[in-house]
Write an enzyme that holds these catalytic residues in place. Structure first.
Site, PDB file in Angstrom:
ATOM      1  N   ARG A 308      25.874  47.134  18.935  1.00  0.00           N
ATOM      2  CA  ARG A 308      24.687  46.927  19.372  1.00  0.00           C
ATOM      3  C   ARG A 308      24.886  46.824  21.018  1.00  0.00           C
ATOM      4  NH1 ARG A 308      19.296  47.074  18.201  1.00  0.00           N
ATOM      5  NH2 ARG A 308      19.642  47.414  15.927  1.00  0.00           N
ATOM      6  N   GLU A 720      12.889  40.705  18.304  1.00  0.00           N
ATOM      7  CA  GLU A 720      14.119  40.723  19.356  1.00  0.00           C
ATOM      8  C   GLU A 720      13.846  40.848  20.941  1.00  0.00           C
ATOM      9  OE1 GLU A 720      16.784  42.523  16.315  1.00  0.00           O
ATOM     10  OE2 GLU A 720      18.118  41.083  17.389  1.00  0.00           O
TER      11      GLU A 720
END
Ligand code: MTE
Ligand code: HPA
Ligand code: MOS
Length: 775
Positions: A308, A720
């Site tokens: 990520r 997030e």
């Protein structure tokens, strides 16, 4: 229905009625569990003696790895994490023994009497040390597009640099906790504060050597998780189950704050090396970046997090030639783990640093250089891994935010202020966020639900997601109420339970409401498809005239009716009873999987994300260059949540995420001594943001009028992405420090920018100024 209602547990949170694991009334047989952990970063266990500890009155069990009936293993992805240390310990905080006793004091006393002989071994504590010893956790990863070396060679300007990012402690208010209650036979029920009940169930079964259908894990709510309970809550759950199995009694393990901070992993620190090539206008032509992360002693989620980070090393910018190398280094620290953003922040800060330096090098405003490099229309819309950036929401918020925050005007005022003040400086920065939504491990993008309708017309909703304060259950309420046309008081959300919805993914990757919301909607659609024909038949039986067709039926206000002939109407409750009498099932499971996502790790190409979430922030700071003290004067945020499922909840996520990010960027610093002891493991020395750290003027807005066609009710994931808006605060501090040298020299500092770091950077800059003037 108005969707702006408060968090479903808000009142209970405030009155104290909300039940957390520690509040559960089990029974008087419950024992207190304690974890005894390694005091060495790396050592051989030469011998141990549990005899004296076992003799203590009130002690019911003292266990080592030898007492594990099943598999001594709790690694979630790679099996490299023993449940209890065997032969060697690999970090300070690694669990070696477990104690169950009638009180915490007795357990503590017993733990003191455990005798262990350790032979200390050489420890690797930093990324640099691991690099020197080539101590990789696994193979290097790469994503590459274009002709990087050639483009760097040909670029008119090049900048290189190195950057460190710090660890971050999750500091959930509720520390790790689990209560395990043995039943008959092999049955084990575990109440765990856990983002991933299905994985806890699997690990408990494996450690106990029993079948998964004997283990039930229930999660009512967590007092915060932030990724820290995605894998590592399983540890406490497994330990409590082990003690419960051995003693035949319920066992609770609740980690003390200091133990929690010492035992559990944190956000991965990164060491980043980069080189960027650009032209006179500030357009980036090529980037080579190497992301090195400190994985700690075991794999945990390190590779997914690294991946990520690599997917976000471009952030919001089109870079035609880019090479992203990723490595995880194995060290003798607790295994680092998921933390809000999941590597995204570490990836983004590298490119934001580069852009900032490009702007300073060219003597240009960094916000302009950012906008110049934004992803745009074809062909400037392809990421280094080959996914097209669709529904790009960068240009509009940028334009609006620059306007509404009066960026140009304030920039002039800041310049004026800095010219008039020698020791006080102000700084300001804009930073964008483009965050990919989906688990990067594609198969995890699935969810299930179970919806029961009872004969009094009430509904019980089960889904696989967990509530950690983010408002998932509140959003699901709204979805269920709307889909059934019922008022919220008819609906109840059950605690998450592996016996109700099996094989779930962690509530993570911000996709809790995307995945579970769709699964709940699917279950409700199935129930409606069974109920509506019964209602249609009933209407056509008792009314003459035009026939009601299934597509004429609406559900609203606790009623079911034909919207062409509103007199044909029945209450939801009556319809339910009618279905029951006609032997129609009033319970349905629902399921959802995200379509059309894939990623080929070998090739480094694919479409890993279902869509992107966008946001933008402008932060202004005040800095006292004599002390390093800084304050956020004003923050303007414009964040994209599609059509909000609940604006109040989303606003909380945006503001909370930003502030948590500010903590990572500024005050939160984990310090270890040379032996690997964490020095700050309590709130007196580990500084999470407090009320004073909130921007003095905080203007947070949801971008309205941009529905997201890809997710439930045209919403967007929000958990997030706002975390990374805080990079604007770090960049603003850098801007203020750079004002010390009138923006002519590059300030050098990494993350977090603590007062100490800032002060040293200012001093170093002043020193360089003198040298520059002398030359
Ligand atoms: N908000 C609160 N209040 N508490 C939390 O623990 N965790 C964050 C975010 N927001 C968290 C939170 C993280 S790390 C994630 S992945 C998402 O919530 C998970 O929930 P969602 O998928 O339902 O957004
Ligand atoms: N986010 C959170 N958890 C995960 C992910 C992710 O992208 N991939 C695998 N586990
Ligand atoms: Mo969040 S870090 O994906 O739990």
């Amino acid at each position: 229905m108005d969707n702006n209602f408060p968090h479903e547990s808000a009142a209970k949170h405030v009155t104290g009625e909300a039940v957390f694991v520690d509040d559960m009334l089990i029974n008087e047989q419950m024992l207190c569990g304690r974890v005894v952990y390694s005091p060495h970063a790396h050592a051989r266990i030469k011998s141990f003696d549990l005899g004296a500890a076992r003799q203590v009155p009130g002690v019911h069990a003292v266990l080592s790895y030898q007492d594990i009936p099943g598999h001594n293993q709790m690694g979630p992805v790679v099996q490299d994490e023993p449940c209890l240390a065997e032969g060697e310990v690999h970090c300070i905080g690694q669990a070696v023994f477990l104690v169950a006793a009638e009180s915490g004091e007795i357990a503590f006393e017993a733990a003191r009497l455990i005798h262990v002989e350790y032979e200390p071994l050489e420890a690797i504590l930093t990324i640099e040390q691991a690099m020197a010893k080539n101590h990789l956790m696994g193979a290097e990863r790469k994503i590459e597009c274009g002709q990087v070396d050639q483009a760097l060679q040909e670029a008119p300007h090049r900048i290189r640099g190195r950057l460190h990012t710090g660890a971050q402690e999750h500091w959930y208010l509720e520390t790790q906790i689990s209560v395990a209650v043995p039943g008959e036979g092999d049955e084990m029920t575990v109440y765990s504060s856990n983002q991933h009940p299905s994985e806890a169930q699997a690990i408990i079964a494996d450690v106990l050597g029993i079948r998964r259908n004997d283990v039930r894990v229930e999660v009512r709510r967590m007092g915060g998780a932030f990724g820290g309970k995605e894998t590592q809550a399983n540890h406490v759950a497994a330990w409590s189950a082990l003690l419960a199995r051995t003693t035949g009694r319920p066992v609770k393990i609740r980690l003390f704050r200091d133990d929690d901070q010492i035992i559990t992993g944190k956000r991965h620190p990164f060491l980043i090396d980069y080189e960027v090539g650009f032209d006179e206008s500030g357009l980036i032509q090529a980037v080579h970046v190497e992301l090195n992360s400190n994985g700690g002693m075991a794999t945990d989620l390190s590779f997914a997090i690294l991946e990520r980070a690599m997917f976000h090393a471009d952030n919001a910018y089109f870079i035609p030639n880019m090479r992203i190398i990723g490595r995880v280094w194995k060290t003798n620290q607790p295994s680092n783990t998921a933390f809000r953003g999941f590597g995204g922040p570490q990836g983004m800060v590298s490119i934001e640093t580069m852009i900032d330096r490009v702007a300073r090098y060219l003597g240009r405003d960094a916000a302009e250089i950012r906008a110049l490099n934004f992803y745009g229309k074809e062909p400037r819309h392809i990421t280094p891994y080959g996914q097209a950036v669709e529904n790009n929401r960068l240009a509009i918020p940028h334009e609006r935010l620059i306007q509404s925050a009066e960026y140009q005007q304030r920039r002039r005022e800041i310049n004026q202020f800095n010219a008039e003040n020698e020791f006080y400086k102000k700084g300001m920065a804009l930073s964008p966020v483009k965050f990919g939504i989906s688990f990067t491990t594609s198969f995890l993008n699935q969810a299930g639900a179970l919806v029961n309708v009872y004969q009094d017309g009430t509904v019980l909703v089960n889904h696989g997601g967990t509530e950690m304060g983010q408002g998932l259950h509140t959003k699901i309420y709204g979805i269920a109420a709307d889909e059934f046309g019922l008022s919220a008081d008819r609906i109840r959300l059950n605690a998450t339970d592996t016996a109700k919805v099996p094989n779930t993914s962690a509530t993570a990757a911000s996709s809790g409401s995307d995945l579970n919301g769709m699964a709940v909607k699917n279950a409700i659609d199935i129930l409606k498809s069974r109920m509506i024909p019964v209602v249609v038949e009933h209407f056509n039986h008792i009314h003459t005239g035009n026939k009601t067709r299934p597509q004429d039926i609406r559900l609203h206000n606790n009623l079911i009716y034909d919207h062409h002939q509103p007199k044909r109407m029945i209450s939801f409750r009556e319809a339910v009873v009618m279905c029951y009498l006609k032997q129609i099932s009033l319970s349905a499971t629902g399921y959802y999987r995200t379509p059309d996502i894939h990623f080929d790790r070998e090739k480094g190409r694919g479409k890993p994300f279902h869509y992107y979430a966008f946001g933008m922030a402008i932060t202004e700071v005040f800095l006292d260059t004599l002390t390093g003290y800084h304050q956020i004067l004003r923050t303007d945020i414009l964040h994209d949540v599609g059509d909000s499922l609940n604006p109040a909840i989303d606003m909380g996520q945006i503001q909370g995420g930003y502030i948590q990010g500010v903590g990572w960027c500024t005050t939160e610093e984990c310090k270890w001594d040379e032996k690997g002891n964490l020095l700050n493991h309590s709130p007196d020395t580990y500084k999470i943001p407090s009320i004073q750290d909130i921007p003095k003027d905080f203007r947070c807005q949801i971008l309205e009028g941009y529905p997201n066609p890809k997710a439930i009710r045209k919403s967007k994931a929000v958990g997030e992405p706002p975390f990374m808006l805080a990079l604007s605060a770090w960049l603003a501090i850098k801007d203020a420090v750079s004002a010390v040298a009138d923006h002519r020299l590059e300030p050098h500092f990494s993350l977090p920018a603590t007062n100490e770091v800032i002060l040293l950077a200012v001093e170093e800059l002043r020193q360089r100024m003198k040298e520059t003037i002398l030359v």
